[in-house]
Design an enzyme around this catalytic site. Structure first.
Site, PDB file in Angstrom:
ATOM      1  N   GLY A  95       0.844  -1.191   0.000  1.00 34.17           N
ATOM      2  CA  GLY A  95       0.000   0.000   0.000  1.00 34.17           C
ATOM      3  C   GLY A  95       0.877   1.237   0.000  1.00 34.17           C
ATOM      4  O   GLY A  95       2.011   1.191   0.496  1.00 34.17           O
ATOM      5  N   CYS A 103       5.793  -0.013   7.516  1.00 30.76           N
ATOM      6  CA  CYS A 103       5.422   1.147   6.712  1.00 30.76           C
ATOM      7  C   CYS A 103       6.631   1.589   5.905  1.00 30.76           C
ATOM      8  O   CYS A 103       7.731   1.678   6.449  1.00 30.76           O
ATOM      9  CB  CYS A 103       4.965   2.280   7.628  1.00 30.76           C
ATOM     10  SG  CYS A 103       4.499   3.776   6.745  1.00 30.76           S
ATOM     11  N   LEU A 104       6.432   1.853   4.613  1.00 34.44           N
ATOM     12  CA  LEU A 104       7.548   2.261   3.763  1.00 34.44           C
ATOM     13  C   LEU A 104       8.157   3.586   4.223  1.00 34.44           C
ATOM     14  O   LEU A 104       9.310   3.867   3.928  1.00 34.44           O
ATOM     15  CB  LEU A 104       7.096   2.358   2.301  1.00 34.44           C
ATOM     16  CG  LEU A 104       6.598   1.037   1.686  1.00 34.44           C
ATOM     17  CD1 LEU A 104       6.136   1.268   0.254  1.00 34.44           C
ATOM     18  CD2 LEU A 104       7.684  -0.033   1.745  1.00 34.44           C
ATOM     19  N   HIS A 109      -4.551   1.080   7.446  1.00 36.39           N
ATOM     20  CA  HIS A 109      -3.205   1.647   7.565  1.00 36.39           C
ATOM     21  C   HIS A 109      -3.027   2.816   6.595  1.00 36.39           C
ATOM     22  O   HIS A 109      -2.528   3.883   6.983  1.00 36.39           O
ATOM     23  CB  HIS A 109      -2.164   0.545   7.295  1.00 36.39           C
ATOM     24  CG  HIS A 109      -0.746   1.019   7.302  1.00 36.39           C
ATOM     25  ND1 HIS A 109       0.178   0.617   8.253  1.00 36.39           N
ATOM     26  CD2 HIS A 109      -0.079   1.865   6.479  1.00 36.39           C
ATOM     27  CE1 HIS A 109       1.334   1.221   8.017  1.00 36.39           C
ATOM     28  NE2 HIS A 109       1.216   1.967   6.933  1.00 36.39           N
ATOM     29  N   GLU A 110      -3.441   2.622   5.340  1.00 36.74           N
ATOM     30  CA  GLU A 110      -3.283   3.687   4.339  1.00 36.74           C
ATOM     31  C   GLU A 110      -4.208   4.867   4.631  1.00 36.74           C
ATOM     32  O   GLU A 110      -3.839   6.025   4.431  1.00 36.74           O
ATOM     33  CB  GLU A 110      -3.539   3.147   2.925  1.00 36.74           C
ATOM     34  CG  GLU A 110      -2.593   2.034   2.487  1.00 36.74           C
ATOM     35  CD  GLU A 110      -1.132   2.370   2.710  1.00 36.74           C
ATOM     36  OE1 GLU A 110      -0.737   3.542   2.540  1.00 36.74           O
ATOM     37  OE2 GLU A 110      -0.366   1.462   3.087  1.00 36.74           O
ATOM     38  N   GLN A 114       2.961   9.954   1.324  1.00 37.39           N
ATOM     39  CA  GLN A 114       4.258   9.268   1.343  1.00 37.39           C
ATOM     40  C   GLN A 114       5.130   9.626   0.149  1.00 37.39           C
ATOM     41  O   GLN A 114       6.332   9.337   0.151  1.00 37.39           O
ATOM     42  CB  GLN A 114       4.065   7.752   1.402  1.00 37.39           C
ATOM     43  CG  GLN A 114       3.375   7.305   2.693  1.00 37.39           C
ATOM     44  CD  GLN A 114       3.250   5.795   2.740  1.00 37.39           C
ATOM     45  OE1 GLN A 114       2.286   5.251   2.224  1.00 37.39           O
ATOM     46  NE2 GLN A 114       4.215   5.130   3.333  1.00 37.39           N
ATOM     47  N   HIS A 161      -2.781   7.278   6.890  1.00 43.32           N
ATOM     48  CA  HIS A 161      -1.807   8.183   6.259  1.00 43.32           C
ATOM     49  C   HIS A 161      -2.451   9.468   5.752  1.00 43.32           C
ATOM     50  O   HIS A 161      -1.863  10.541   5.865  1.00 43.32           O
ATOM     51  CB  HIS A 161      -1.117   7.496   5.073  1.00 43.32           C
ATOM     52  CG  HIS A 161       0.070   6.673   5.449  1.00 43.32           C
ATOM     53  ND1 HIS A 161       1.188   7.195   6.061  1.00 43.32           N
ATOM     54  CD2 HIS A 161       0.331   5.350   5.287  1.00 43.32           C
ATOM     55  CE1 HIS A 161       2.082   6.235   6.249  1.00 43.32           C
ATOM     56  NE2 HIS A 161       1.590   5.104   5.803  1.00 43.32           N
TER      57      HIS A 161
HETATM   58 NI    NI Z   1       2.489   3.228   5.848  1.00 43.27          NI
END
Ligand code: NI
Length: 189
Positions: free
Chosen positions: A45, A101-102, A143-144, A50, A147
Site C-alpha cells: 500500500g 510502513c515504507l 493503515h493507508e 508518502q 496516512h
Molecule cells: Ni504506511
C-alpha cells in the site's frame, strides 16, 4: 517512474490531506508512479502523502501477502486505487497484526484494529463505490487511510512497545536508516 518515499519526520506525513477532484492534473501518471514506487519498495500500500502530496488518495496491491495456498486469505485480486475514501464504519473484534510502513523503514510492530470496515470511495474513472472489507484487506486500507489523516502506525503503539521504538524513531527523523529504496526526509517548515 519511481518516486522517493518521504520518511518519518517529514511534515507532509502529519498533515490531514485534502480531497481531490477527478480532474486533478496528471492523475493517471500520479497513480502509475505510486504503483511503480510501491512495487519497487515491495510494499502492499502507498498513500499520496508518502510521496510528498497531501491529497486523499492511496493505492494497494495485496498480492505479495496472498496466503490462499496455505488456506489463508486470497489477496491476488486486491489491487485498487482509492480516491477520497471515507470509512463509514469499523466493526468486529479488534485483532493484532504486525504492520510495517515504507515511511518507517526498519520498524515492524503489532497493531490492534477492528476486523471489518465499510468504505465509500471514488475510482479513477469517476465511479463512487461503497464496499465492505475484512481481514488483511481491511487492515491494509486502515493503515493507508491513517496516512491521509496524518496518522502513522507507530501512533497506535502504547506502553513498553512505544518506549522500545522511541530511539529508532529519533534516528529515522535524523535520516538514519537502510531502506533499500529511494527516500527523502523533508525539512521542517
Ligand atoms: Ni504506511
Amino acid at each position: 517512474m519511481i518516486l522517493p518515499i518521504f520518511t518519518y519526520g517529514s511534515p507532509v506525513l502529519r498533515k490531514v490531506a485534502q480531497p481531490i477532484s477527478l480532474d486533478y492534473p496528471d492523475l493517471d501518471t500520479l497513480i502509475q508512479n505510486m504503483f511503480d514506487t510501491m512495487y519497487n519498495a515491495s510494499g502492499v500500500g502507498l498513500a499520496a502523502p508518502q510521496v510528498g502530496l497531501p491529497i486523499r488518495i492511496f493505492v494497494v496491491d495485496g498480492a505479495p501477502m496472498d496466503d490462499s495456498e496455505e488456506g489463508g486469505e486470497n489477496l491476488q485480486g486486491f489491487k485498487h486505487v482509492f480516491i477520497n475514501p471515507v470509512i463509514l464504519e469499523e466493526t468486529g473484534e479488534e485483532w493484532a497484526f504486525e504492520e510495517g510502513c515504507l515511511s518507517i523503514p526498519g520498524i515492524r510492530e503489532e497493531v490492534w484494529r477492528p476486523e471489518k470496515i465499510r468504505l465509500k470511495y471514488q475510482t479513477p474513472s469517476g465511479e463512487t463505490i461503497e464496499s465492505s472489507f475484512e481481514g488483511i484487506q481491511a487492515r491494509i486500507i486502515q493503515h493507508e487511510y491513517d496516512h491521509i489523516d496524518g496518522v502513522l502506525f507507530t501512533d497506535h503503539l502504547q506502553g513498553l512497545k512505544k518506549q522500545l521504538i522511541k530511539s529508532k524513531l529519533i534516528r529515522l527523523a535524523k535520516g538514519i536508516h537502510q531502506a533499500g529504496y529511494p527516500t527523502r526526509l523533508q525539512k521542517n517548515k
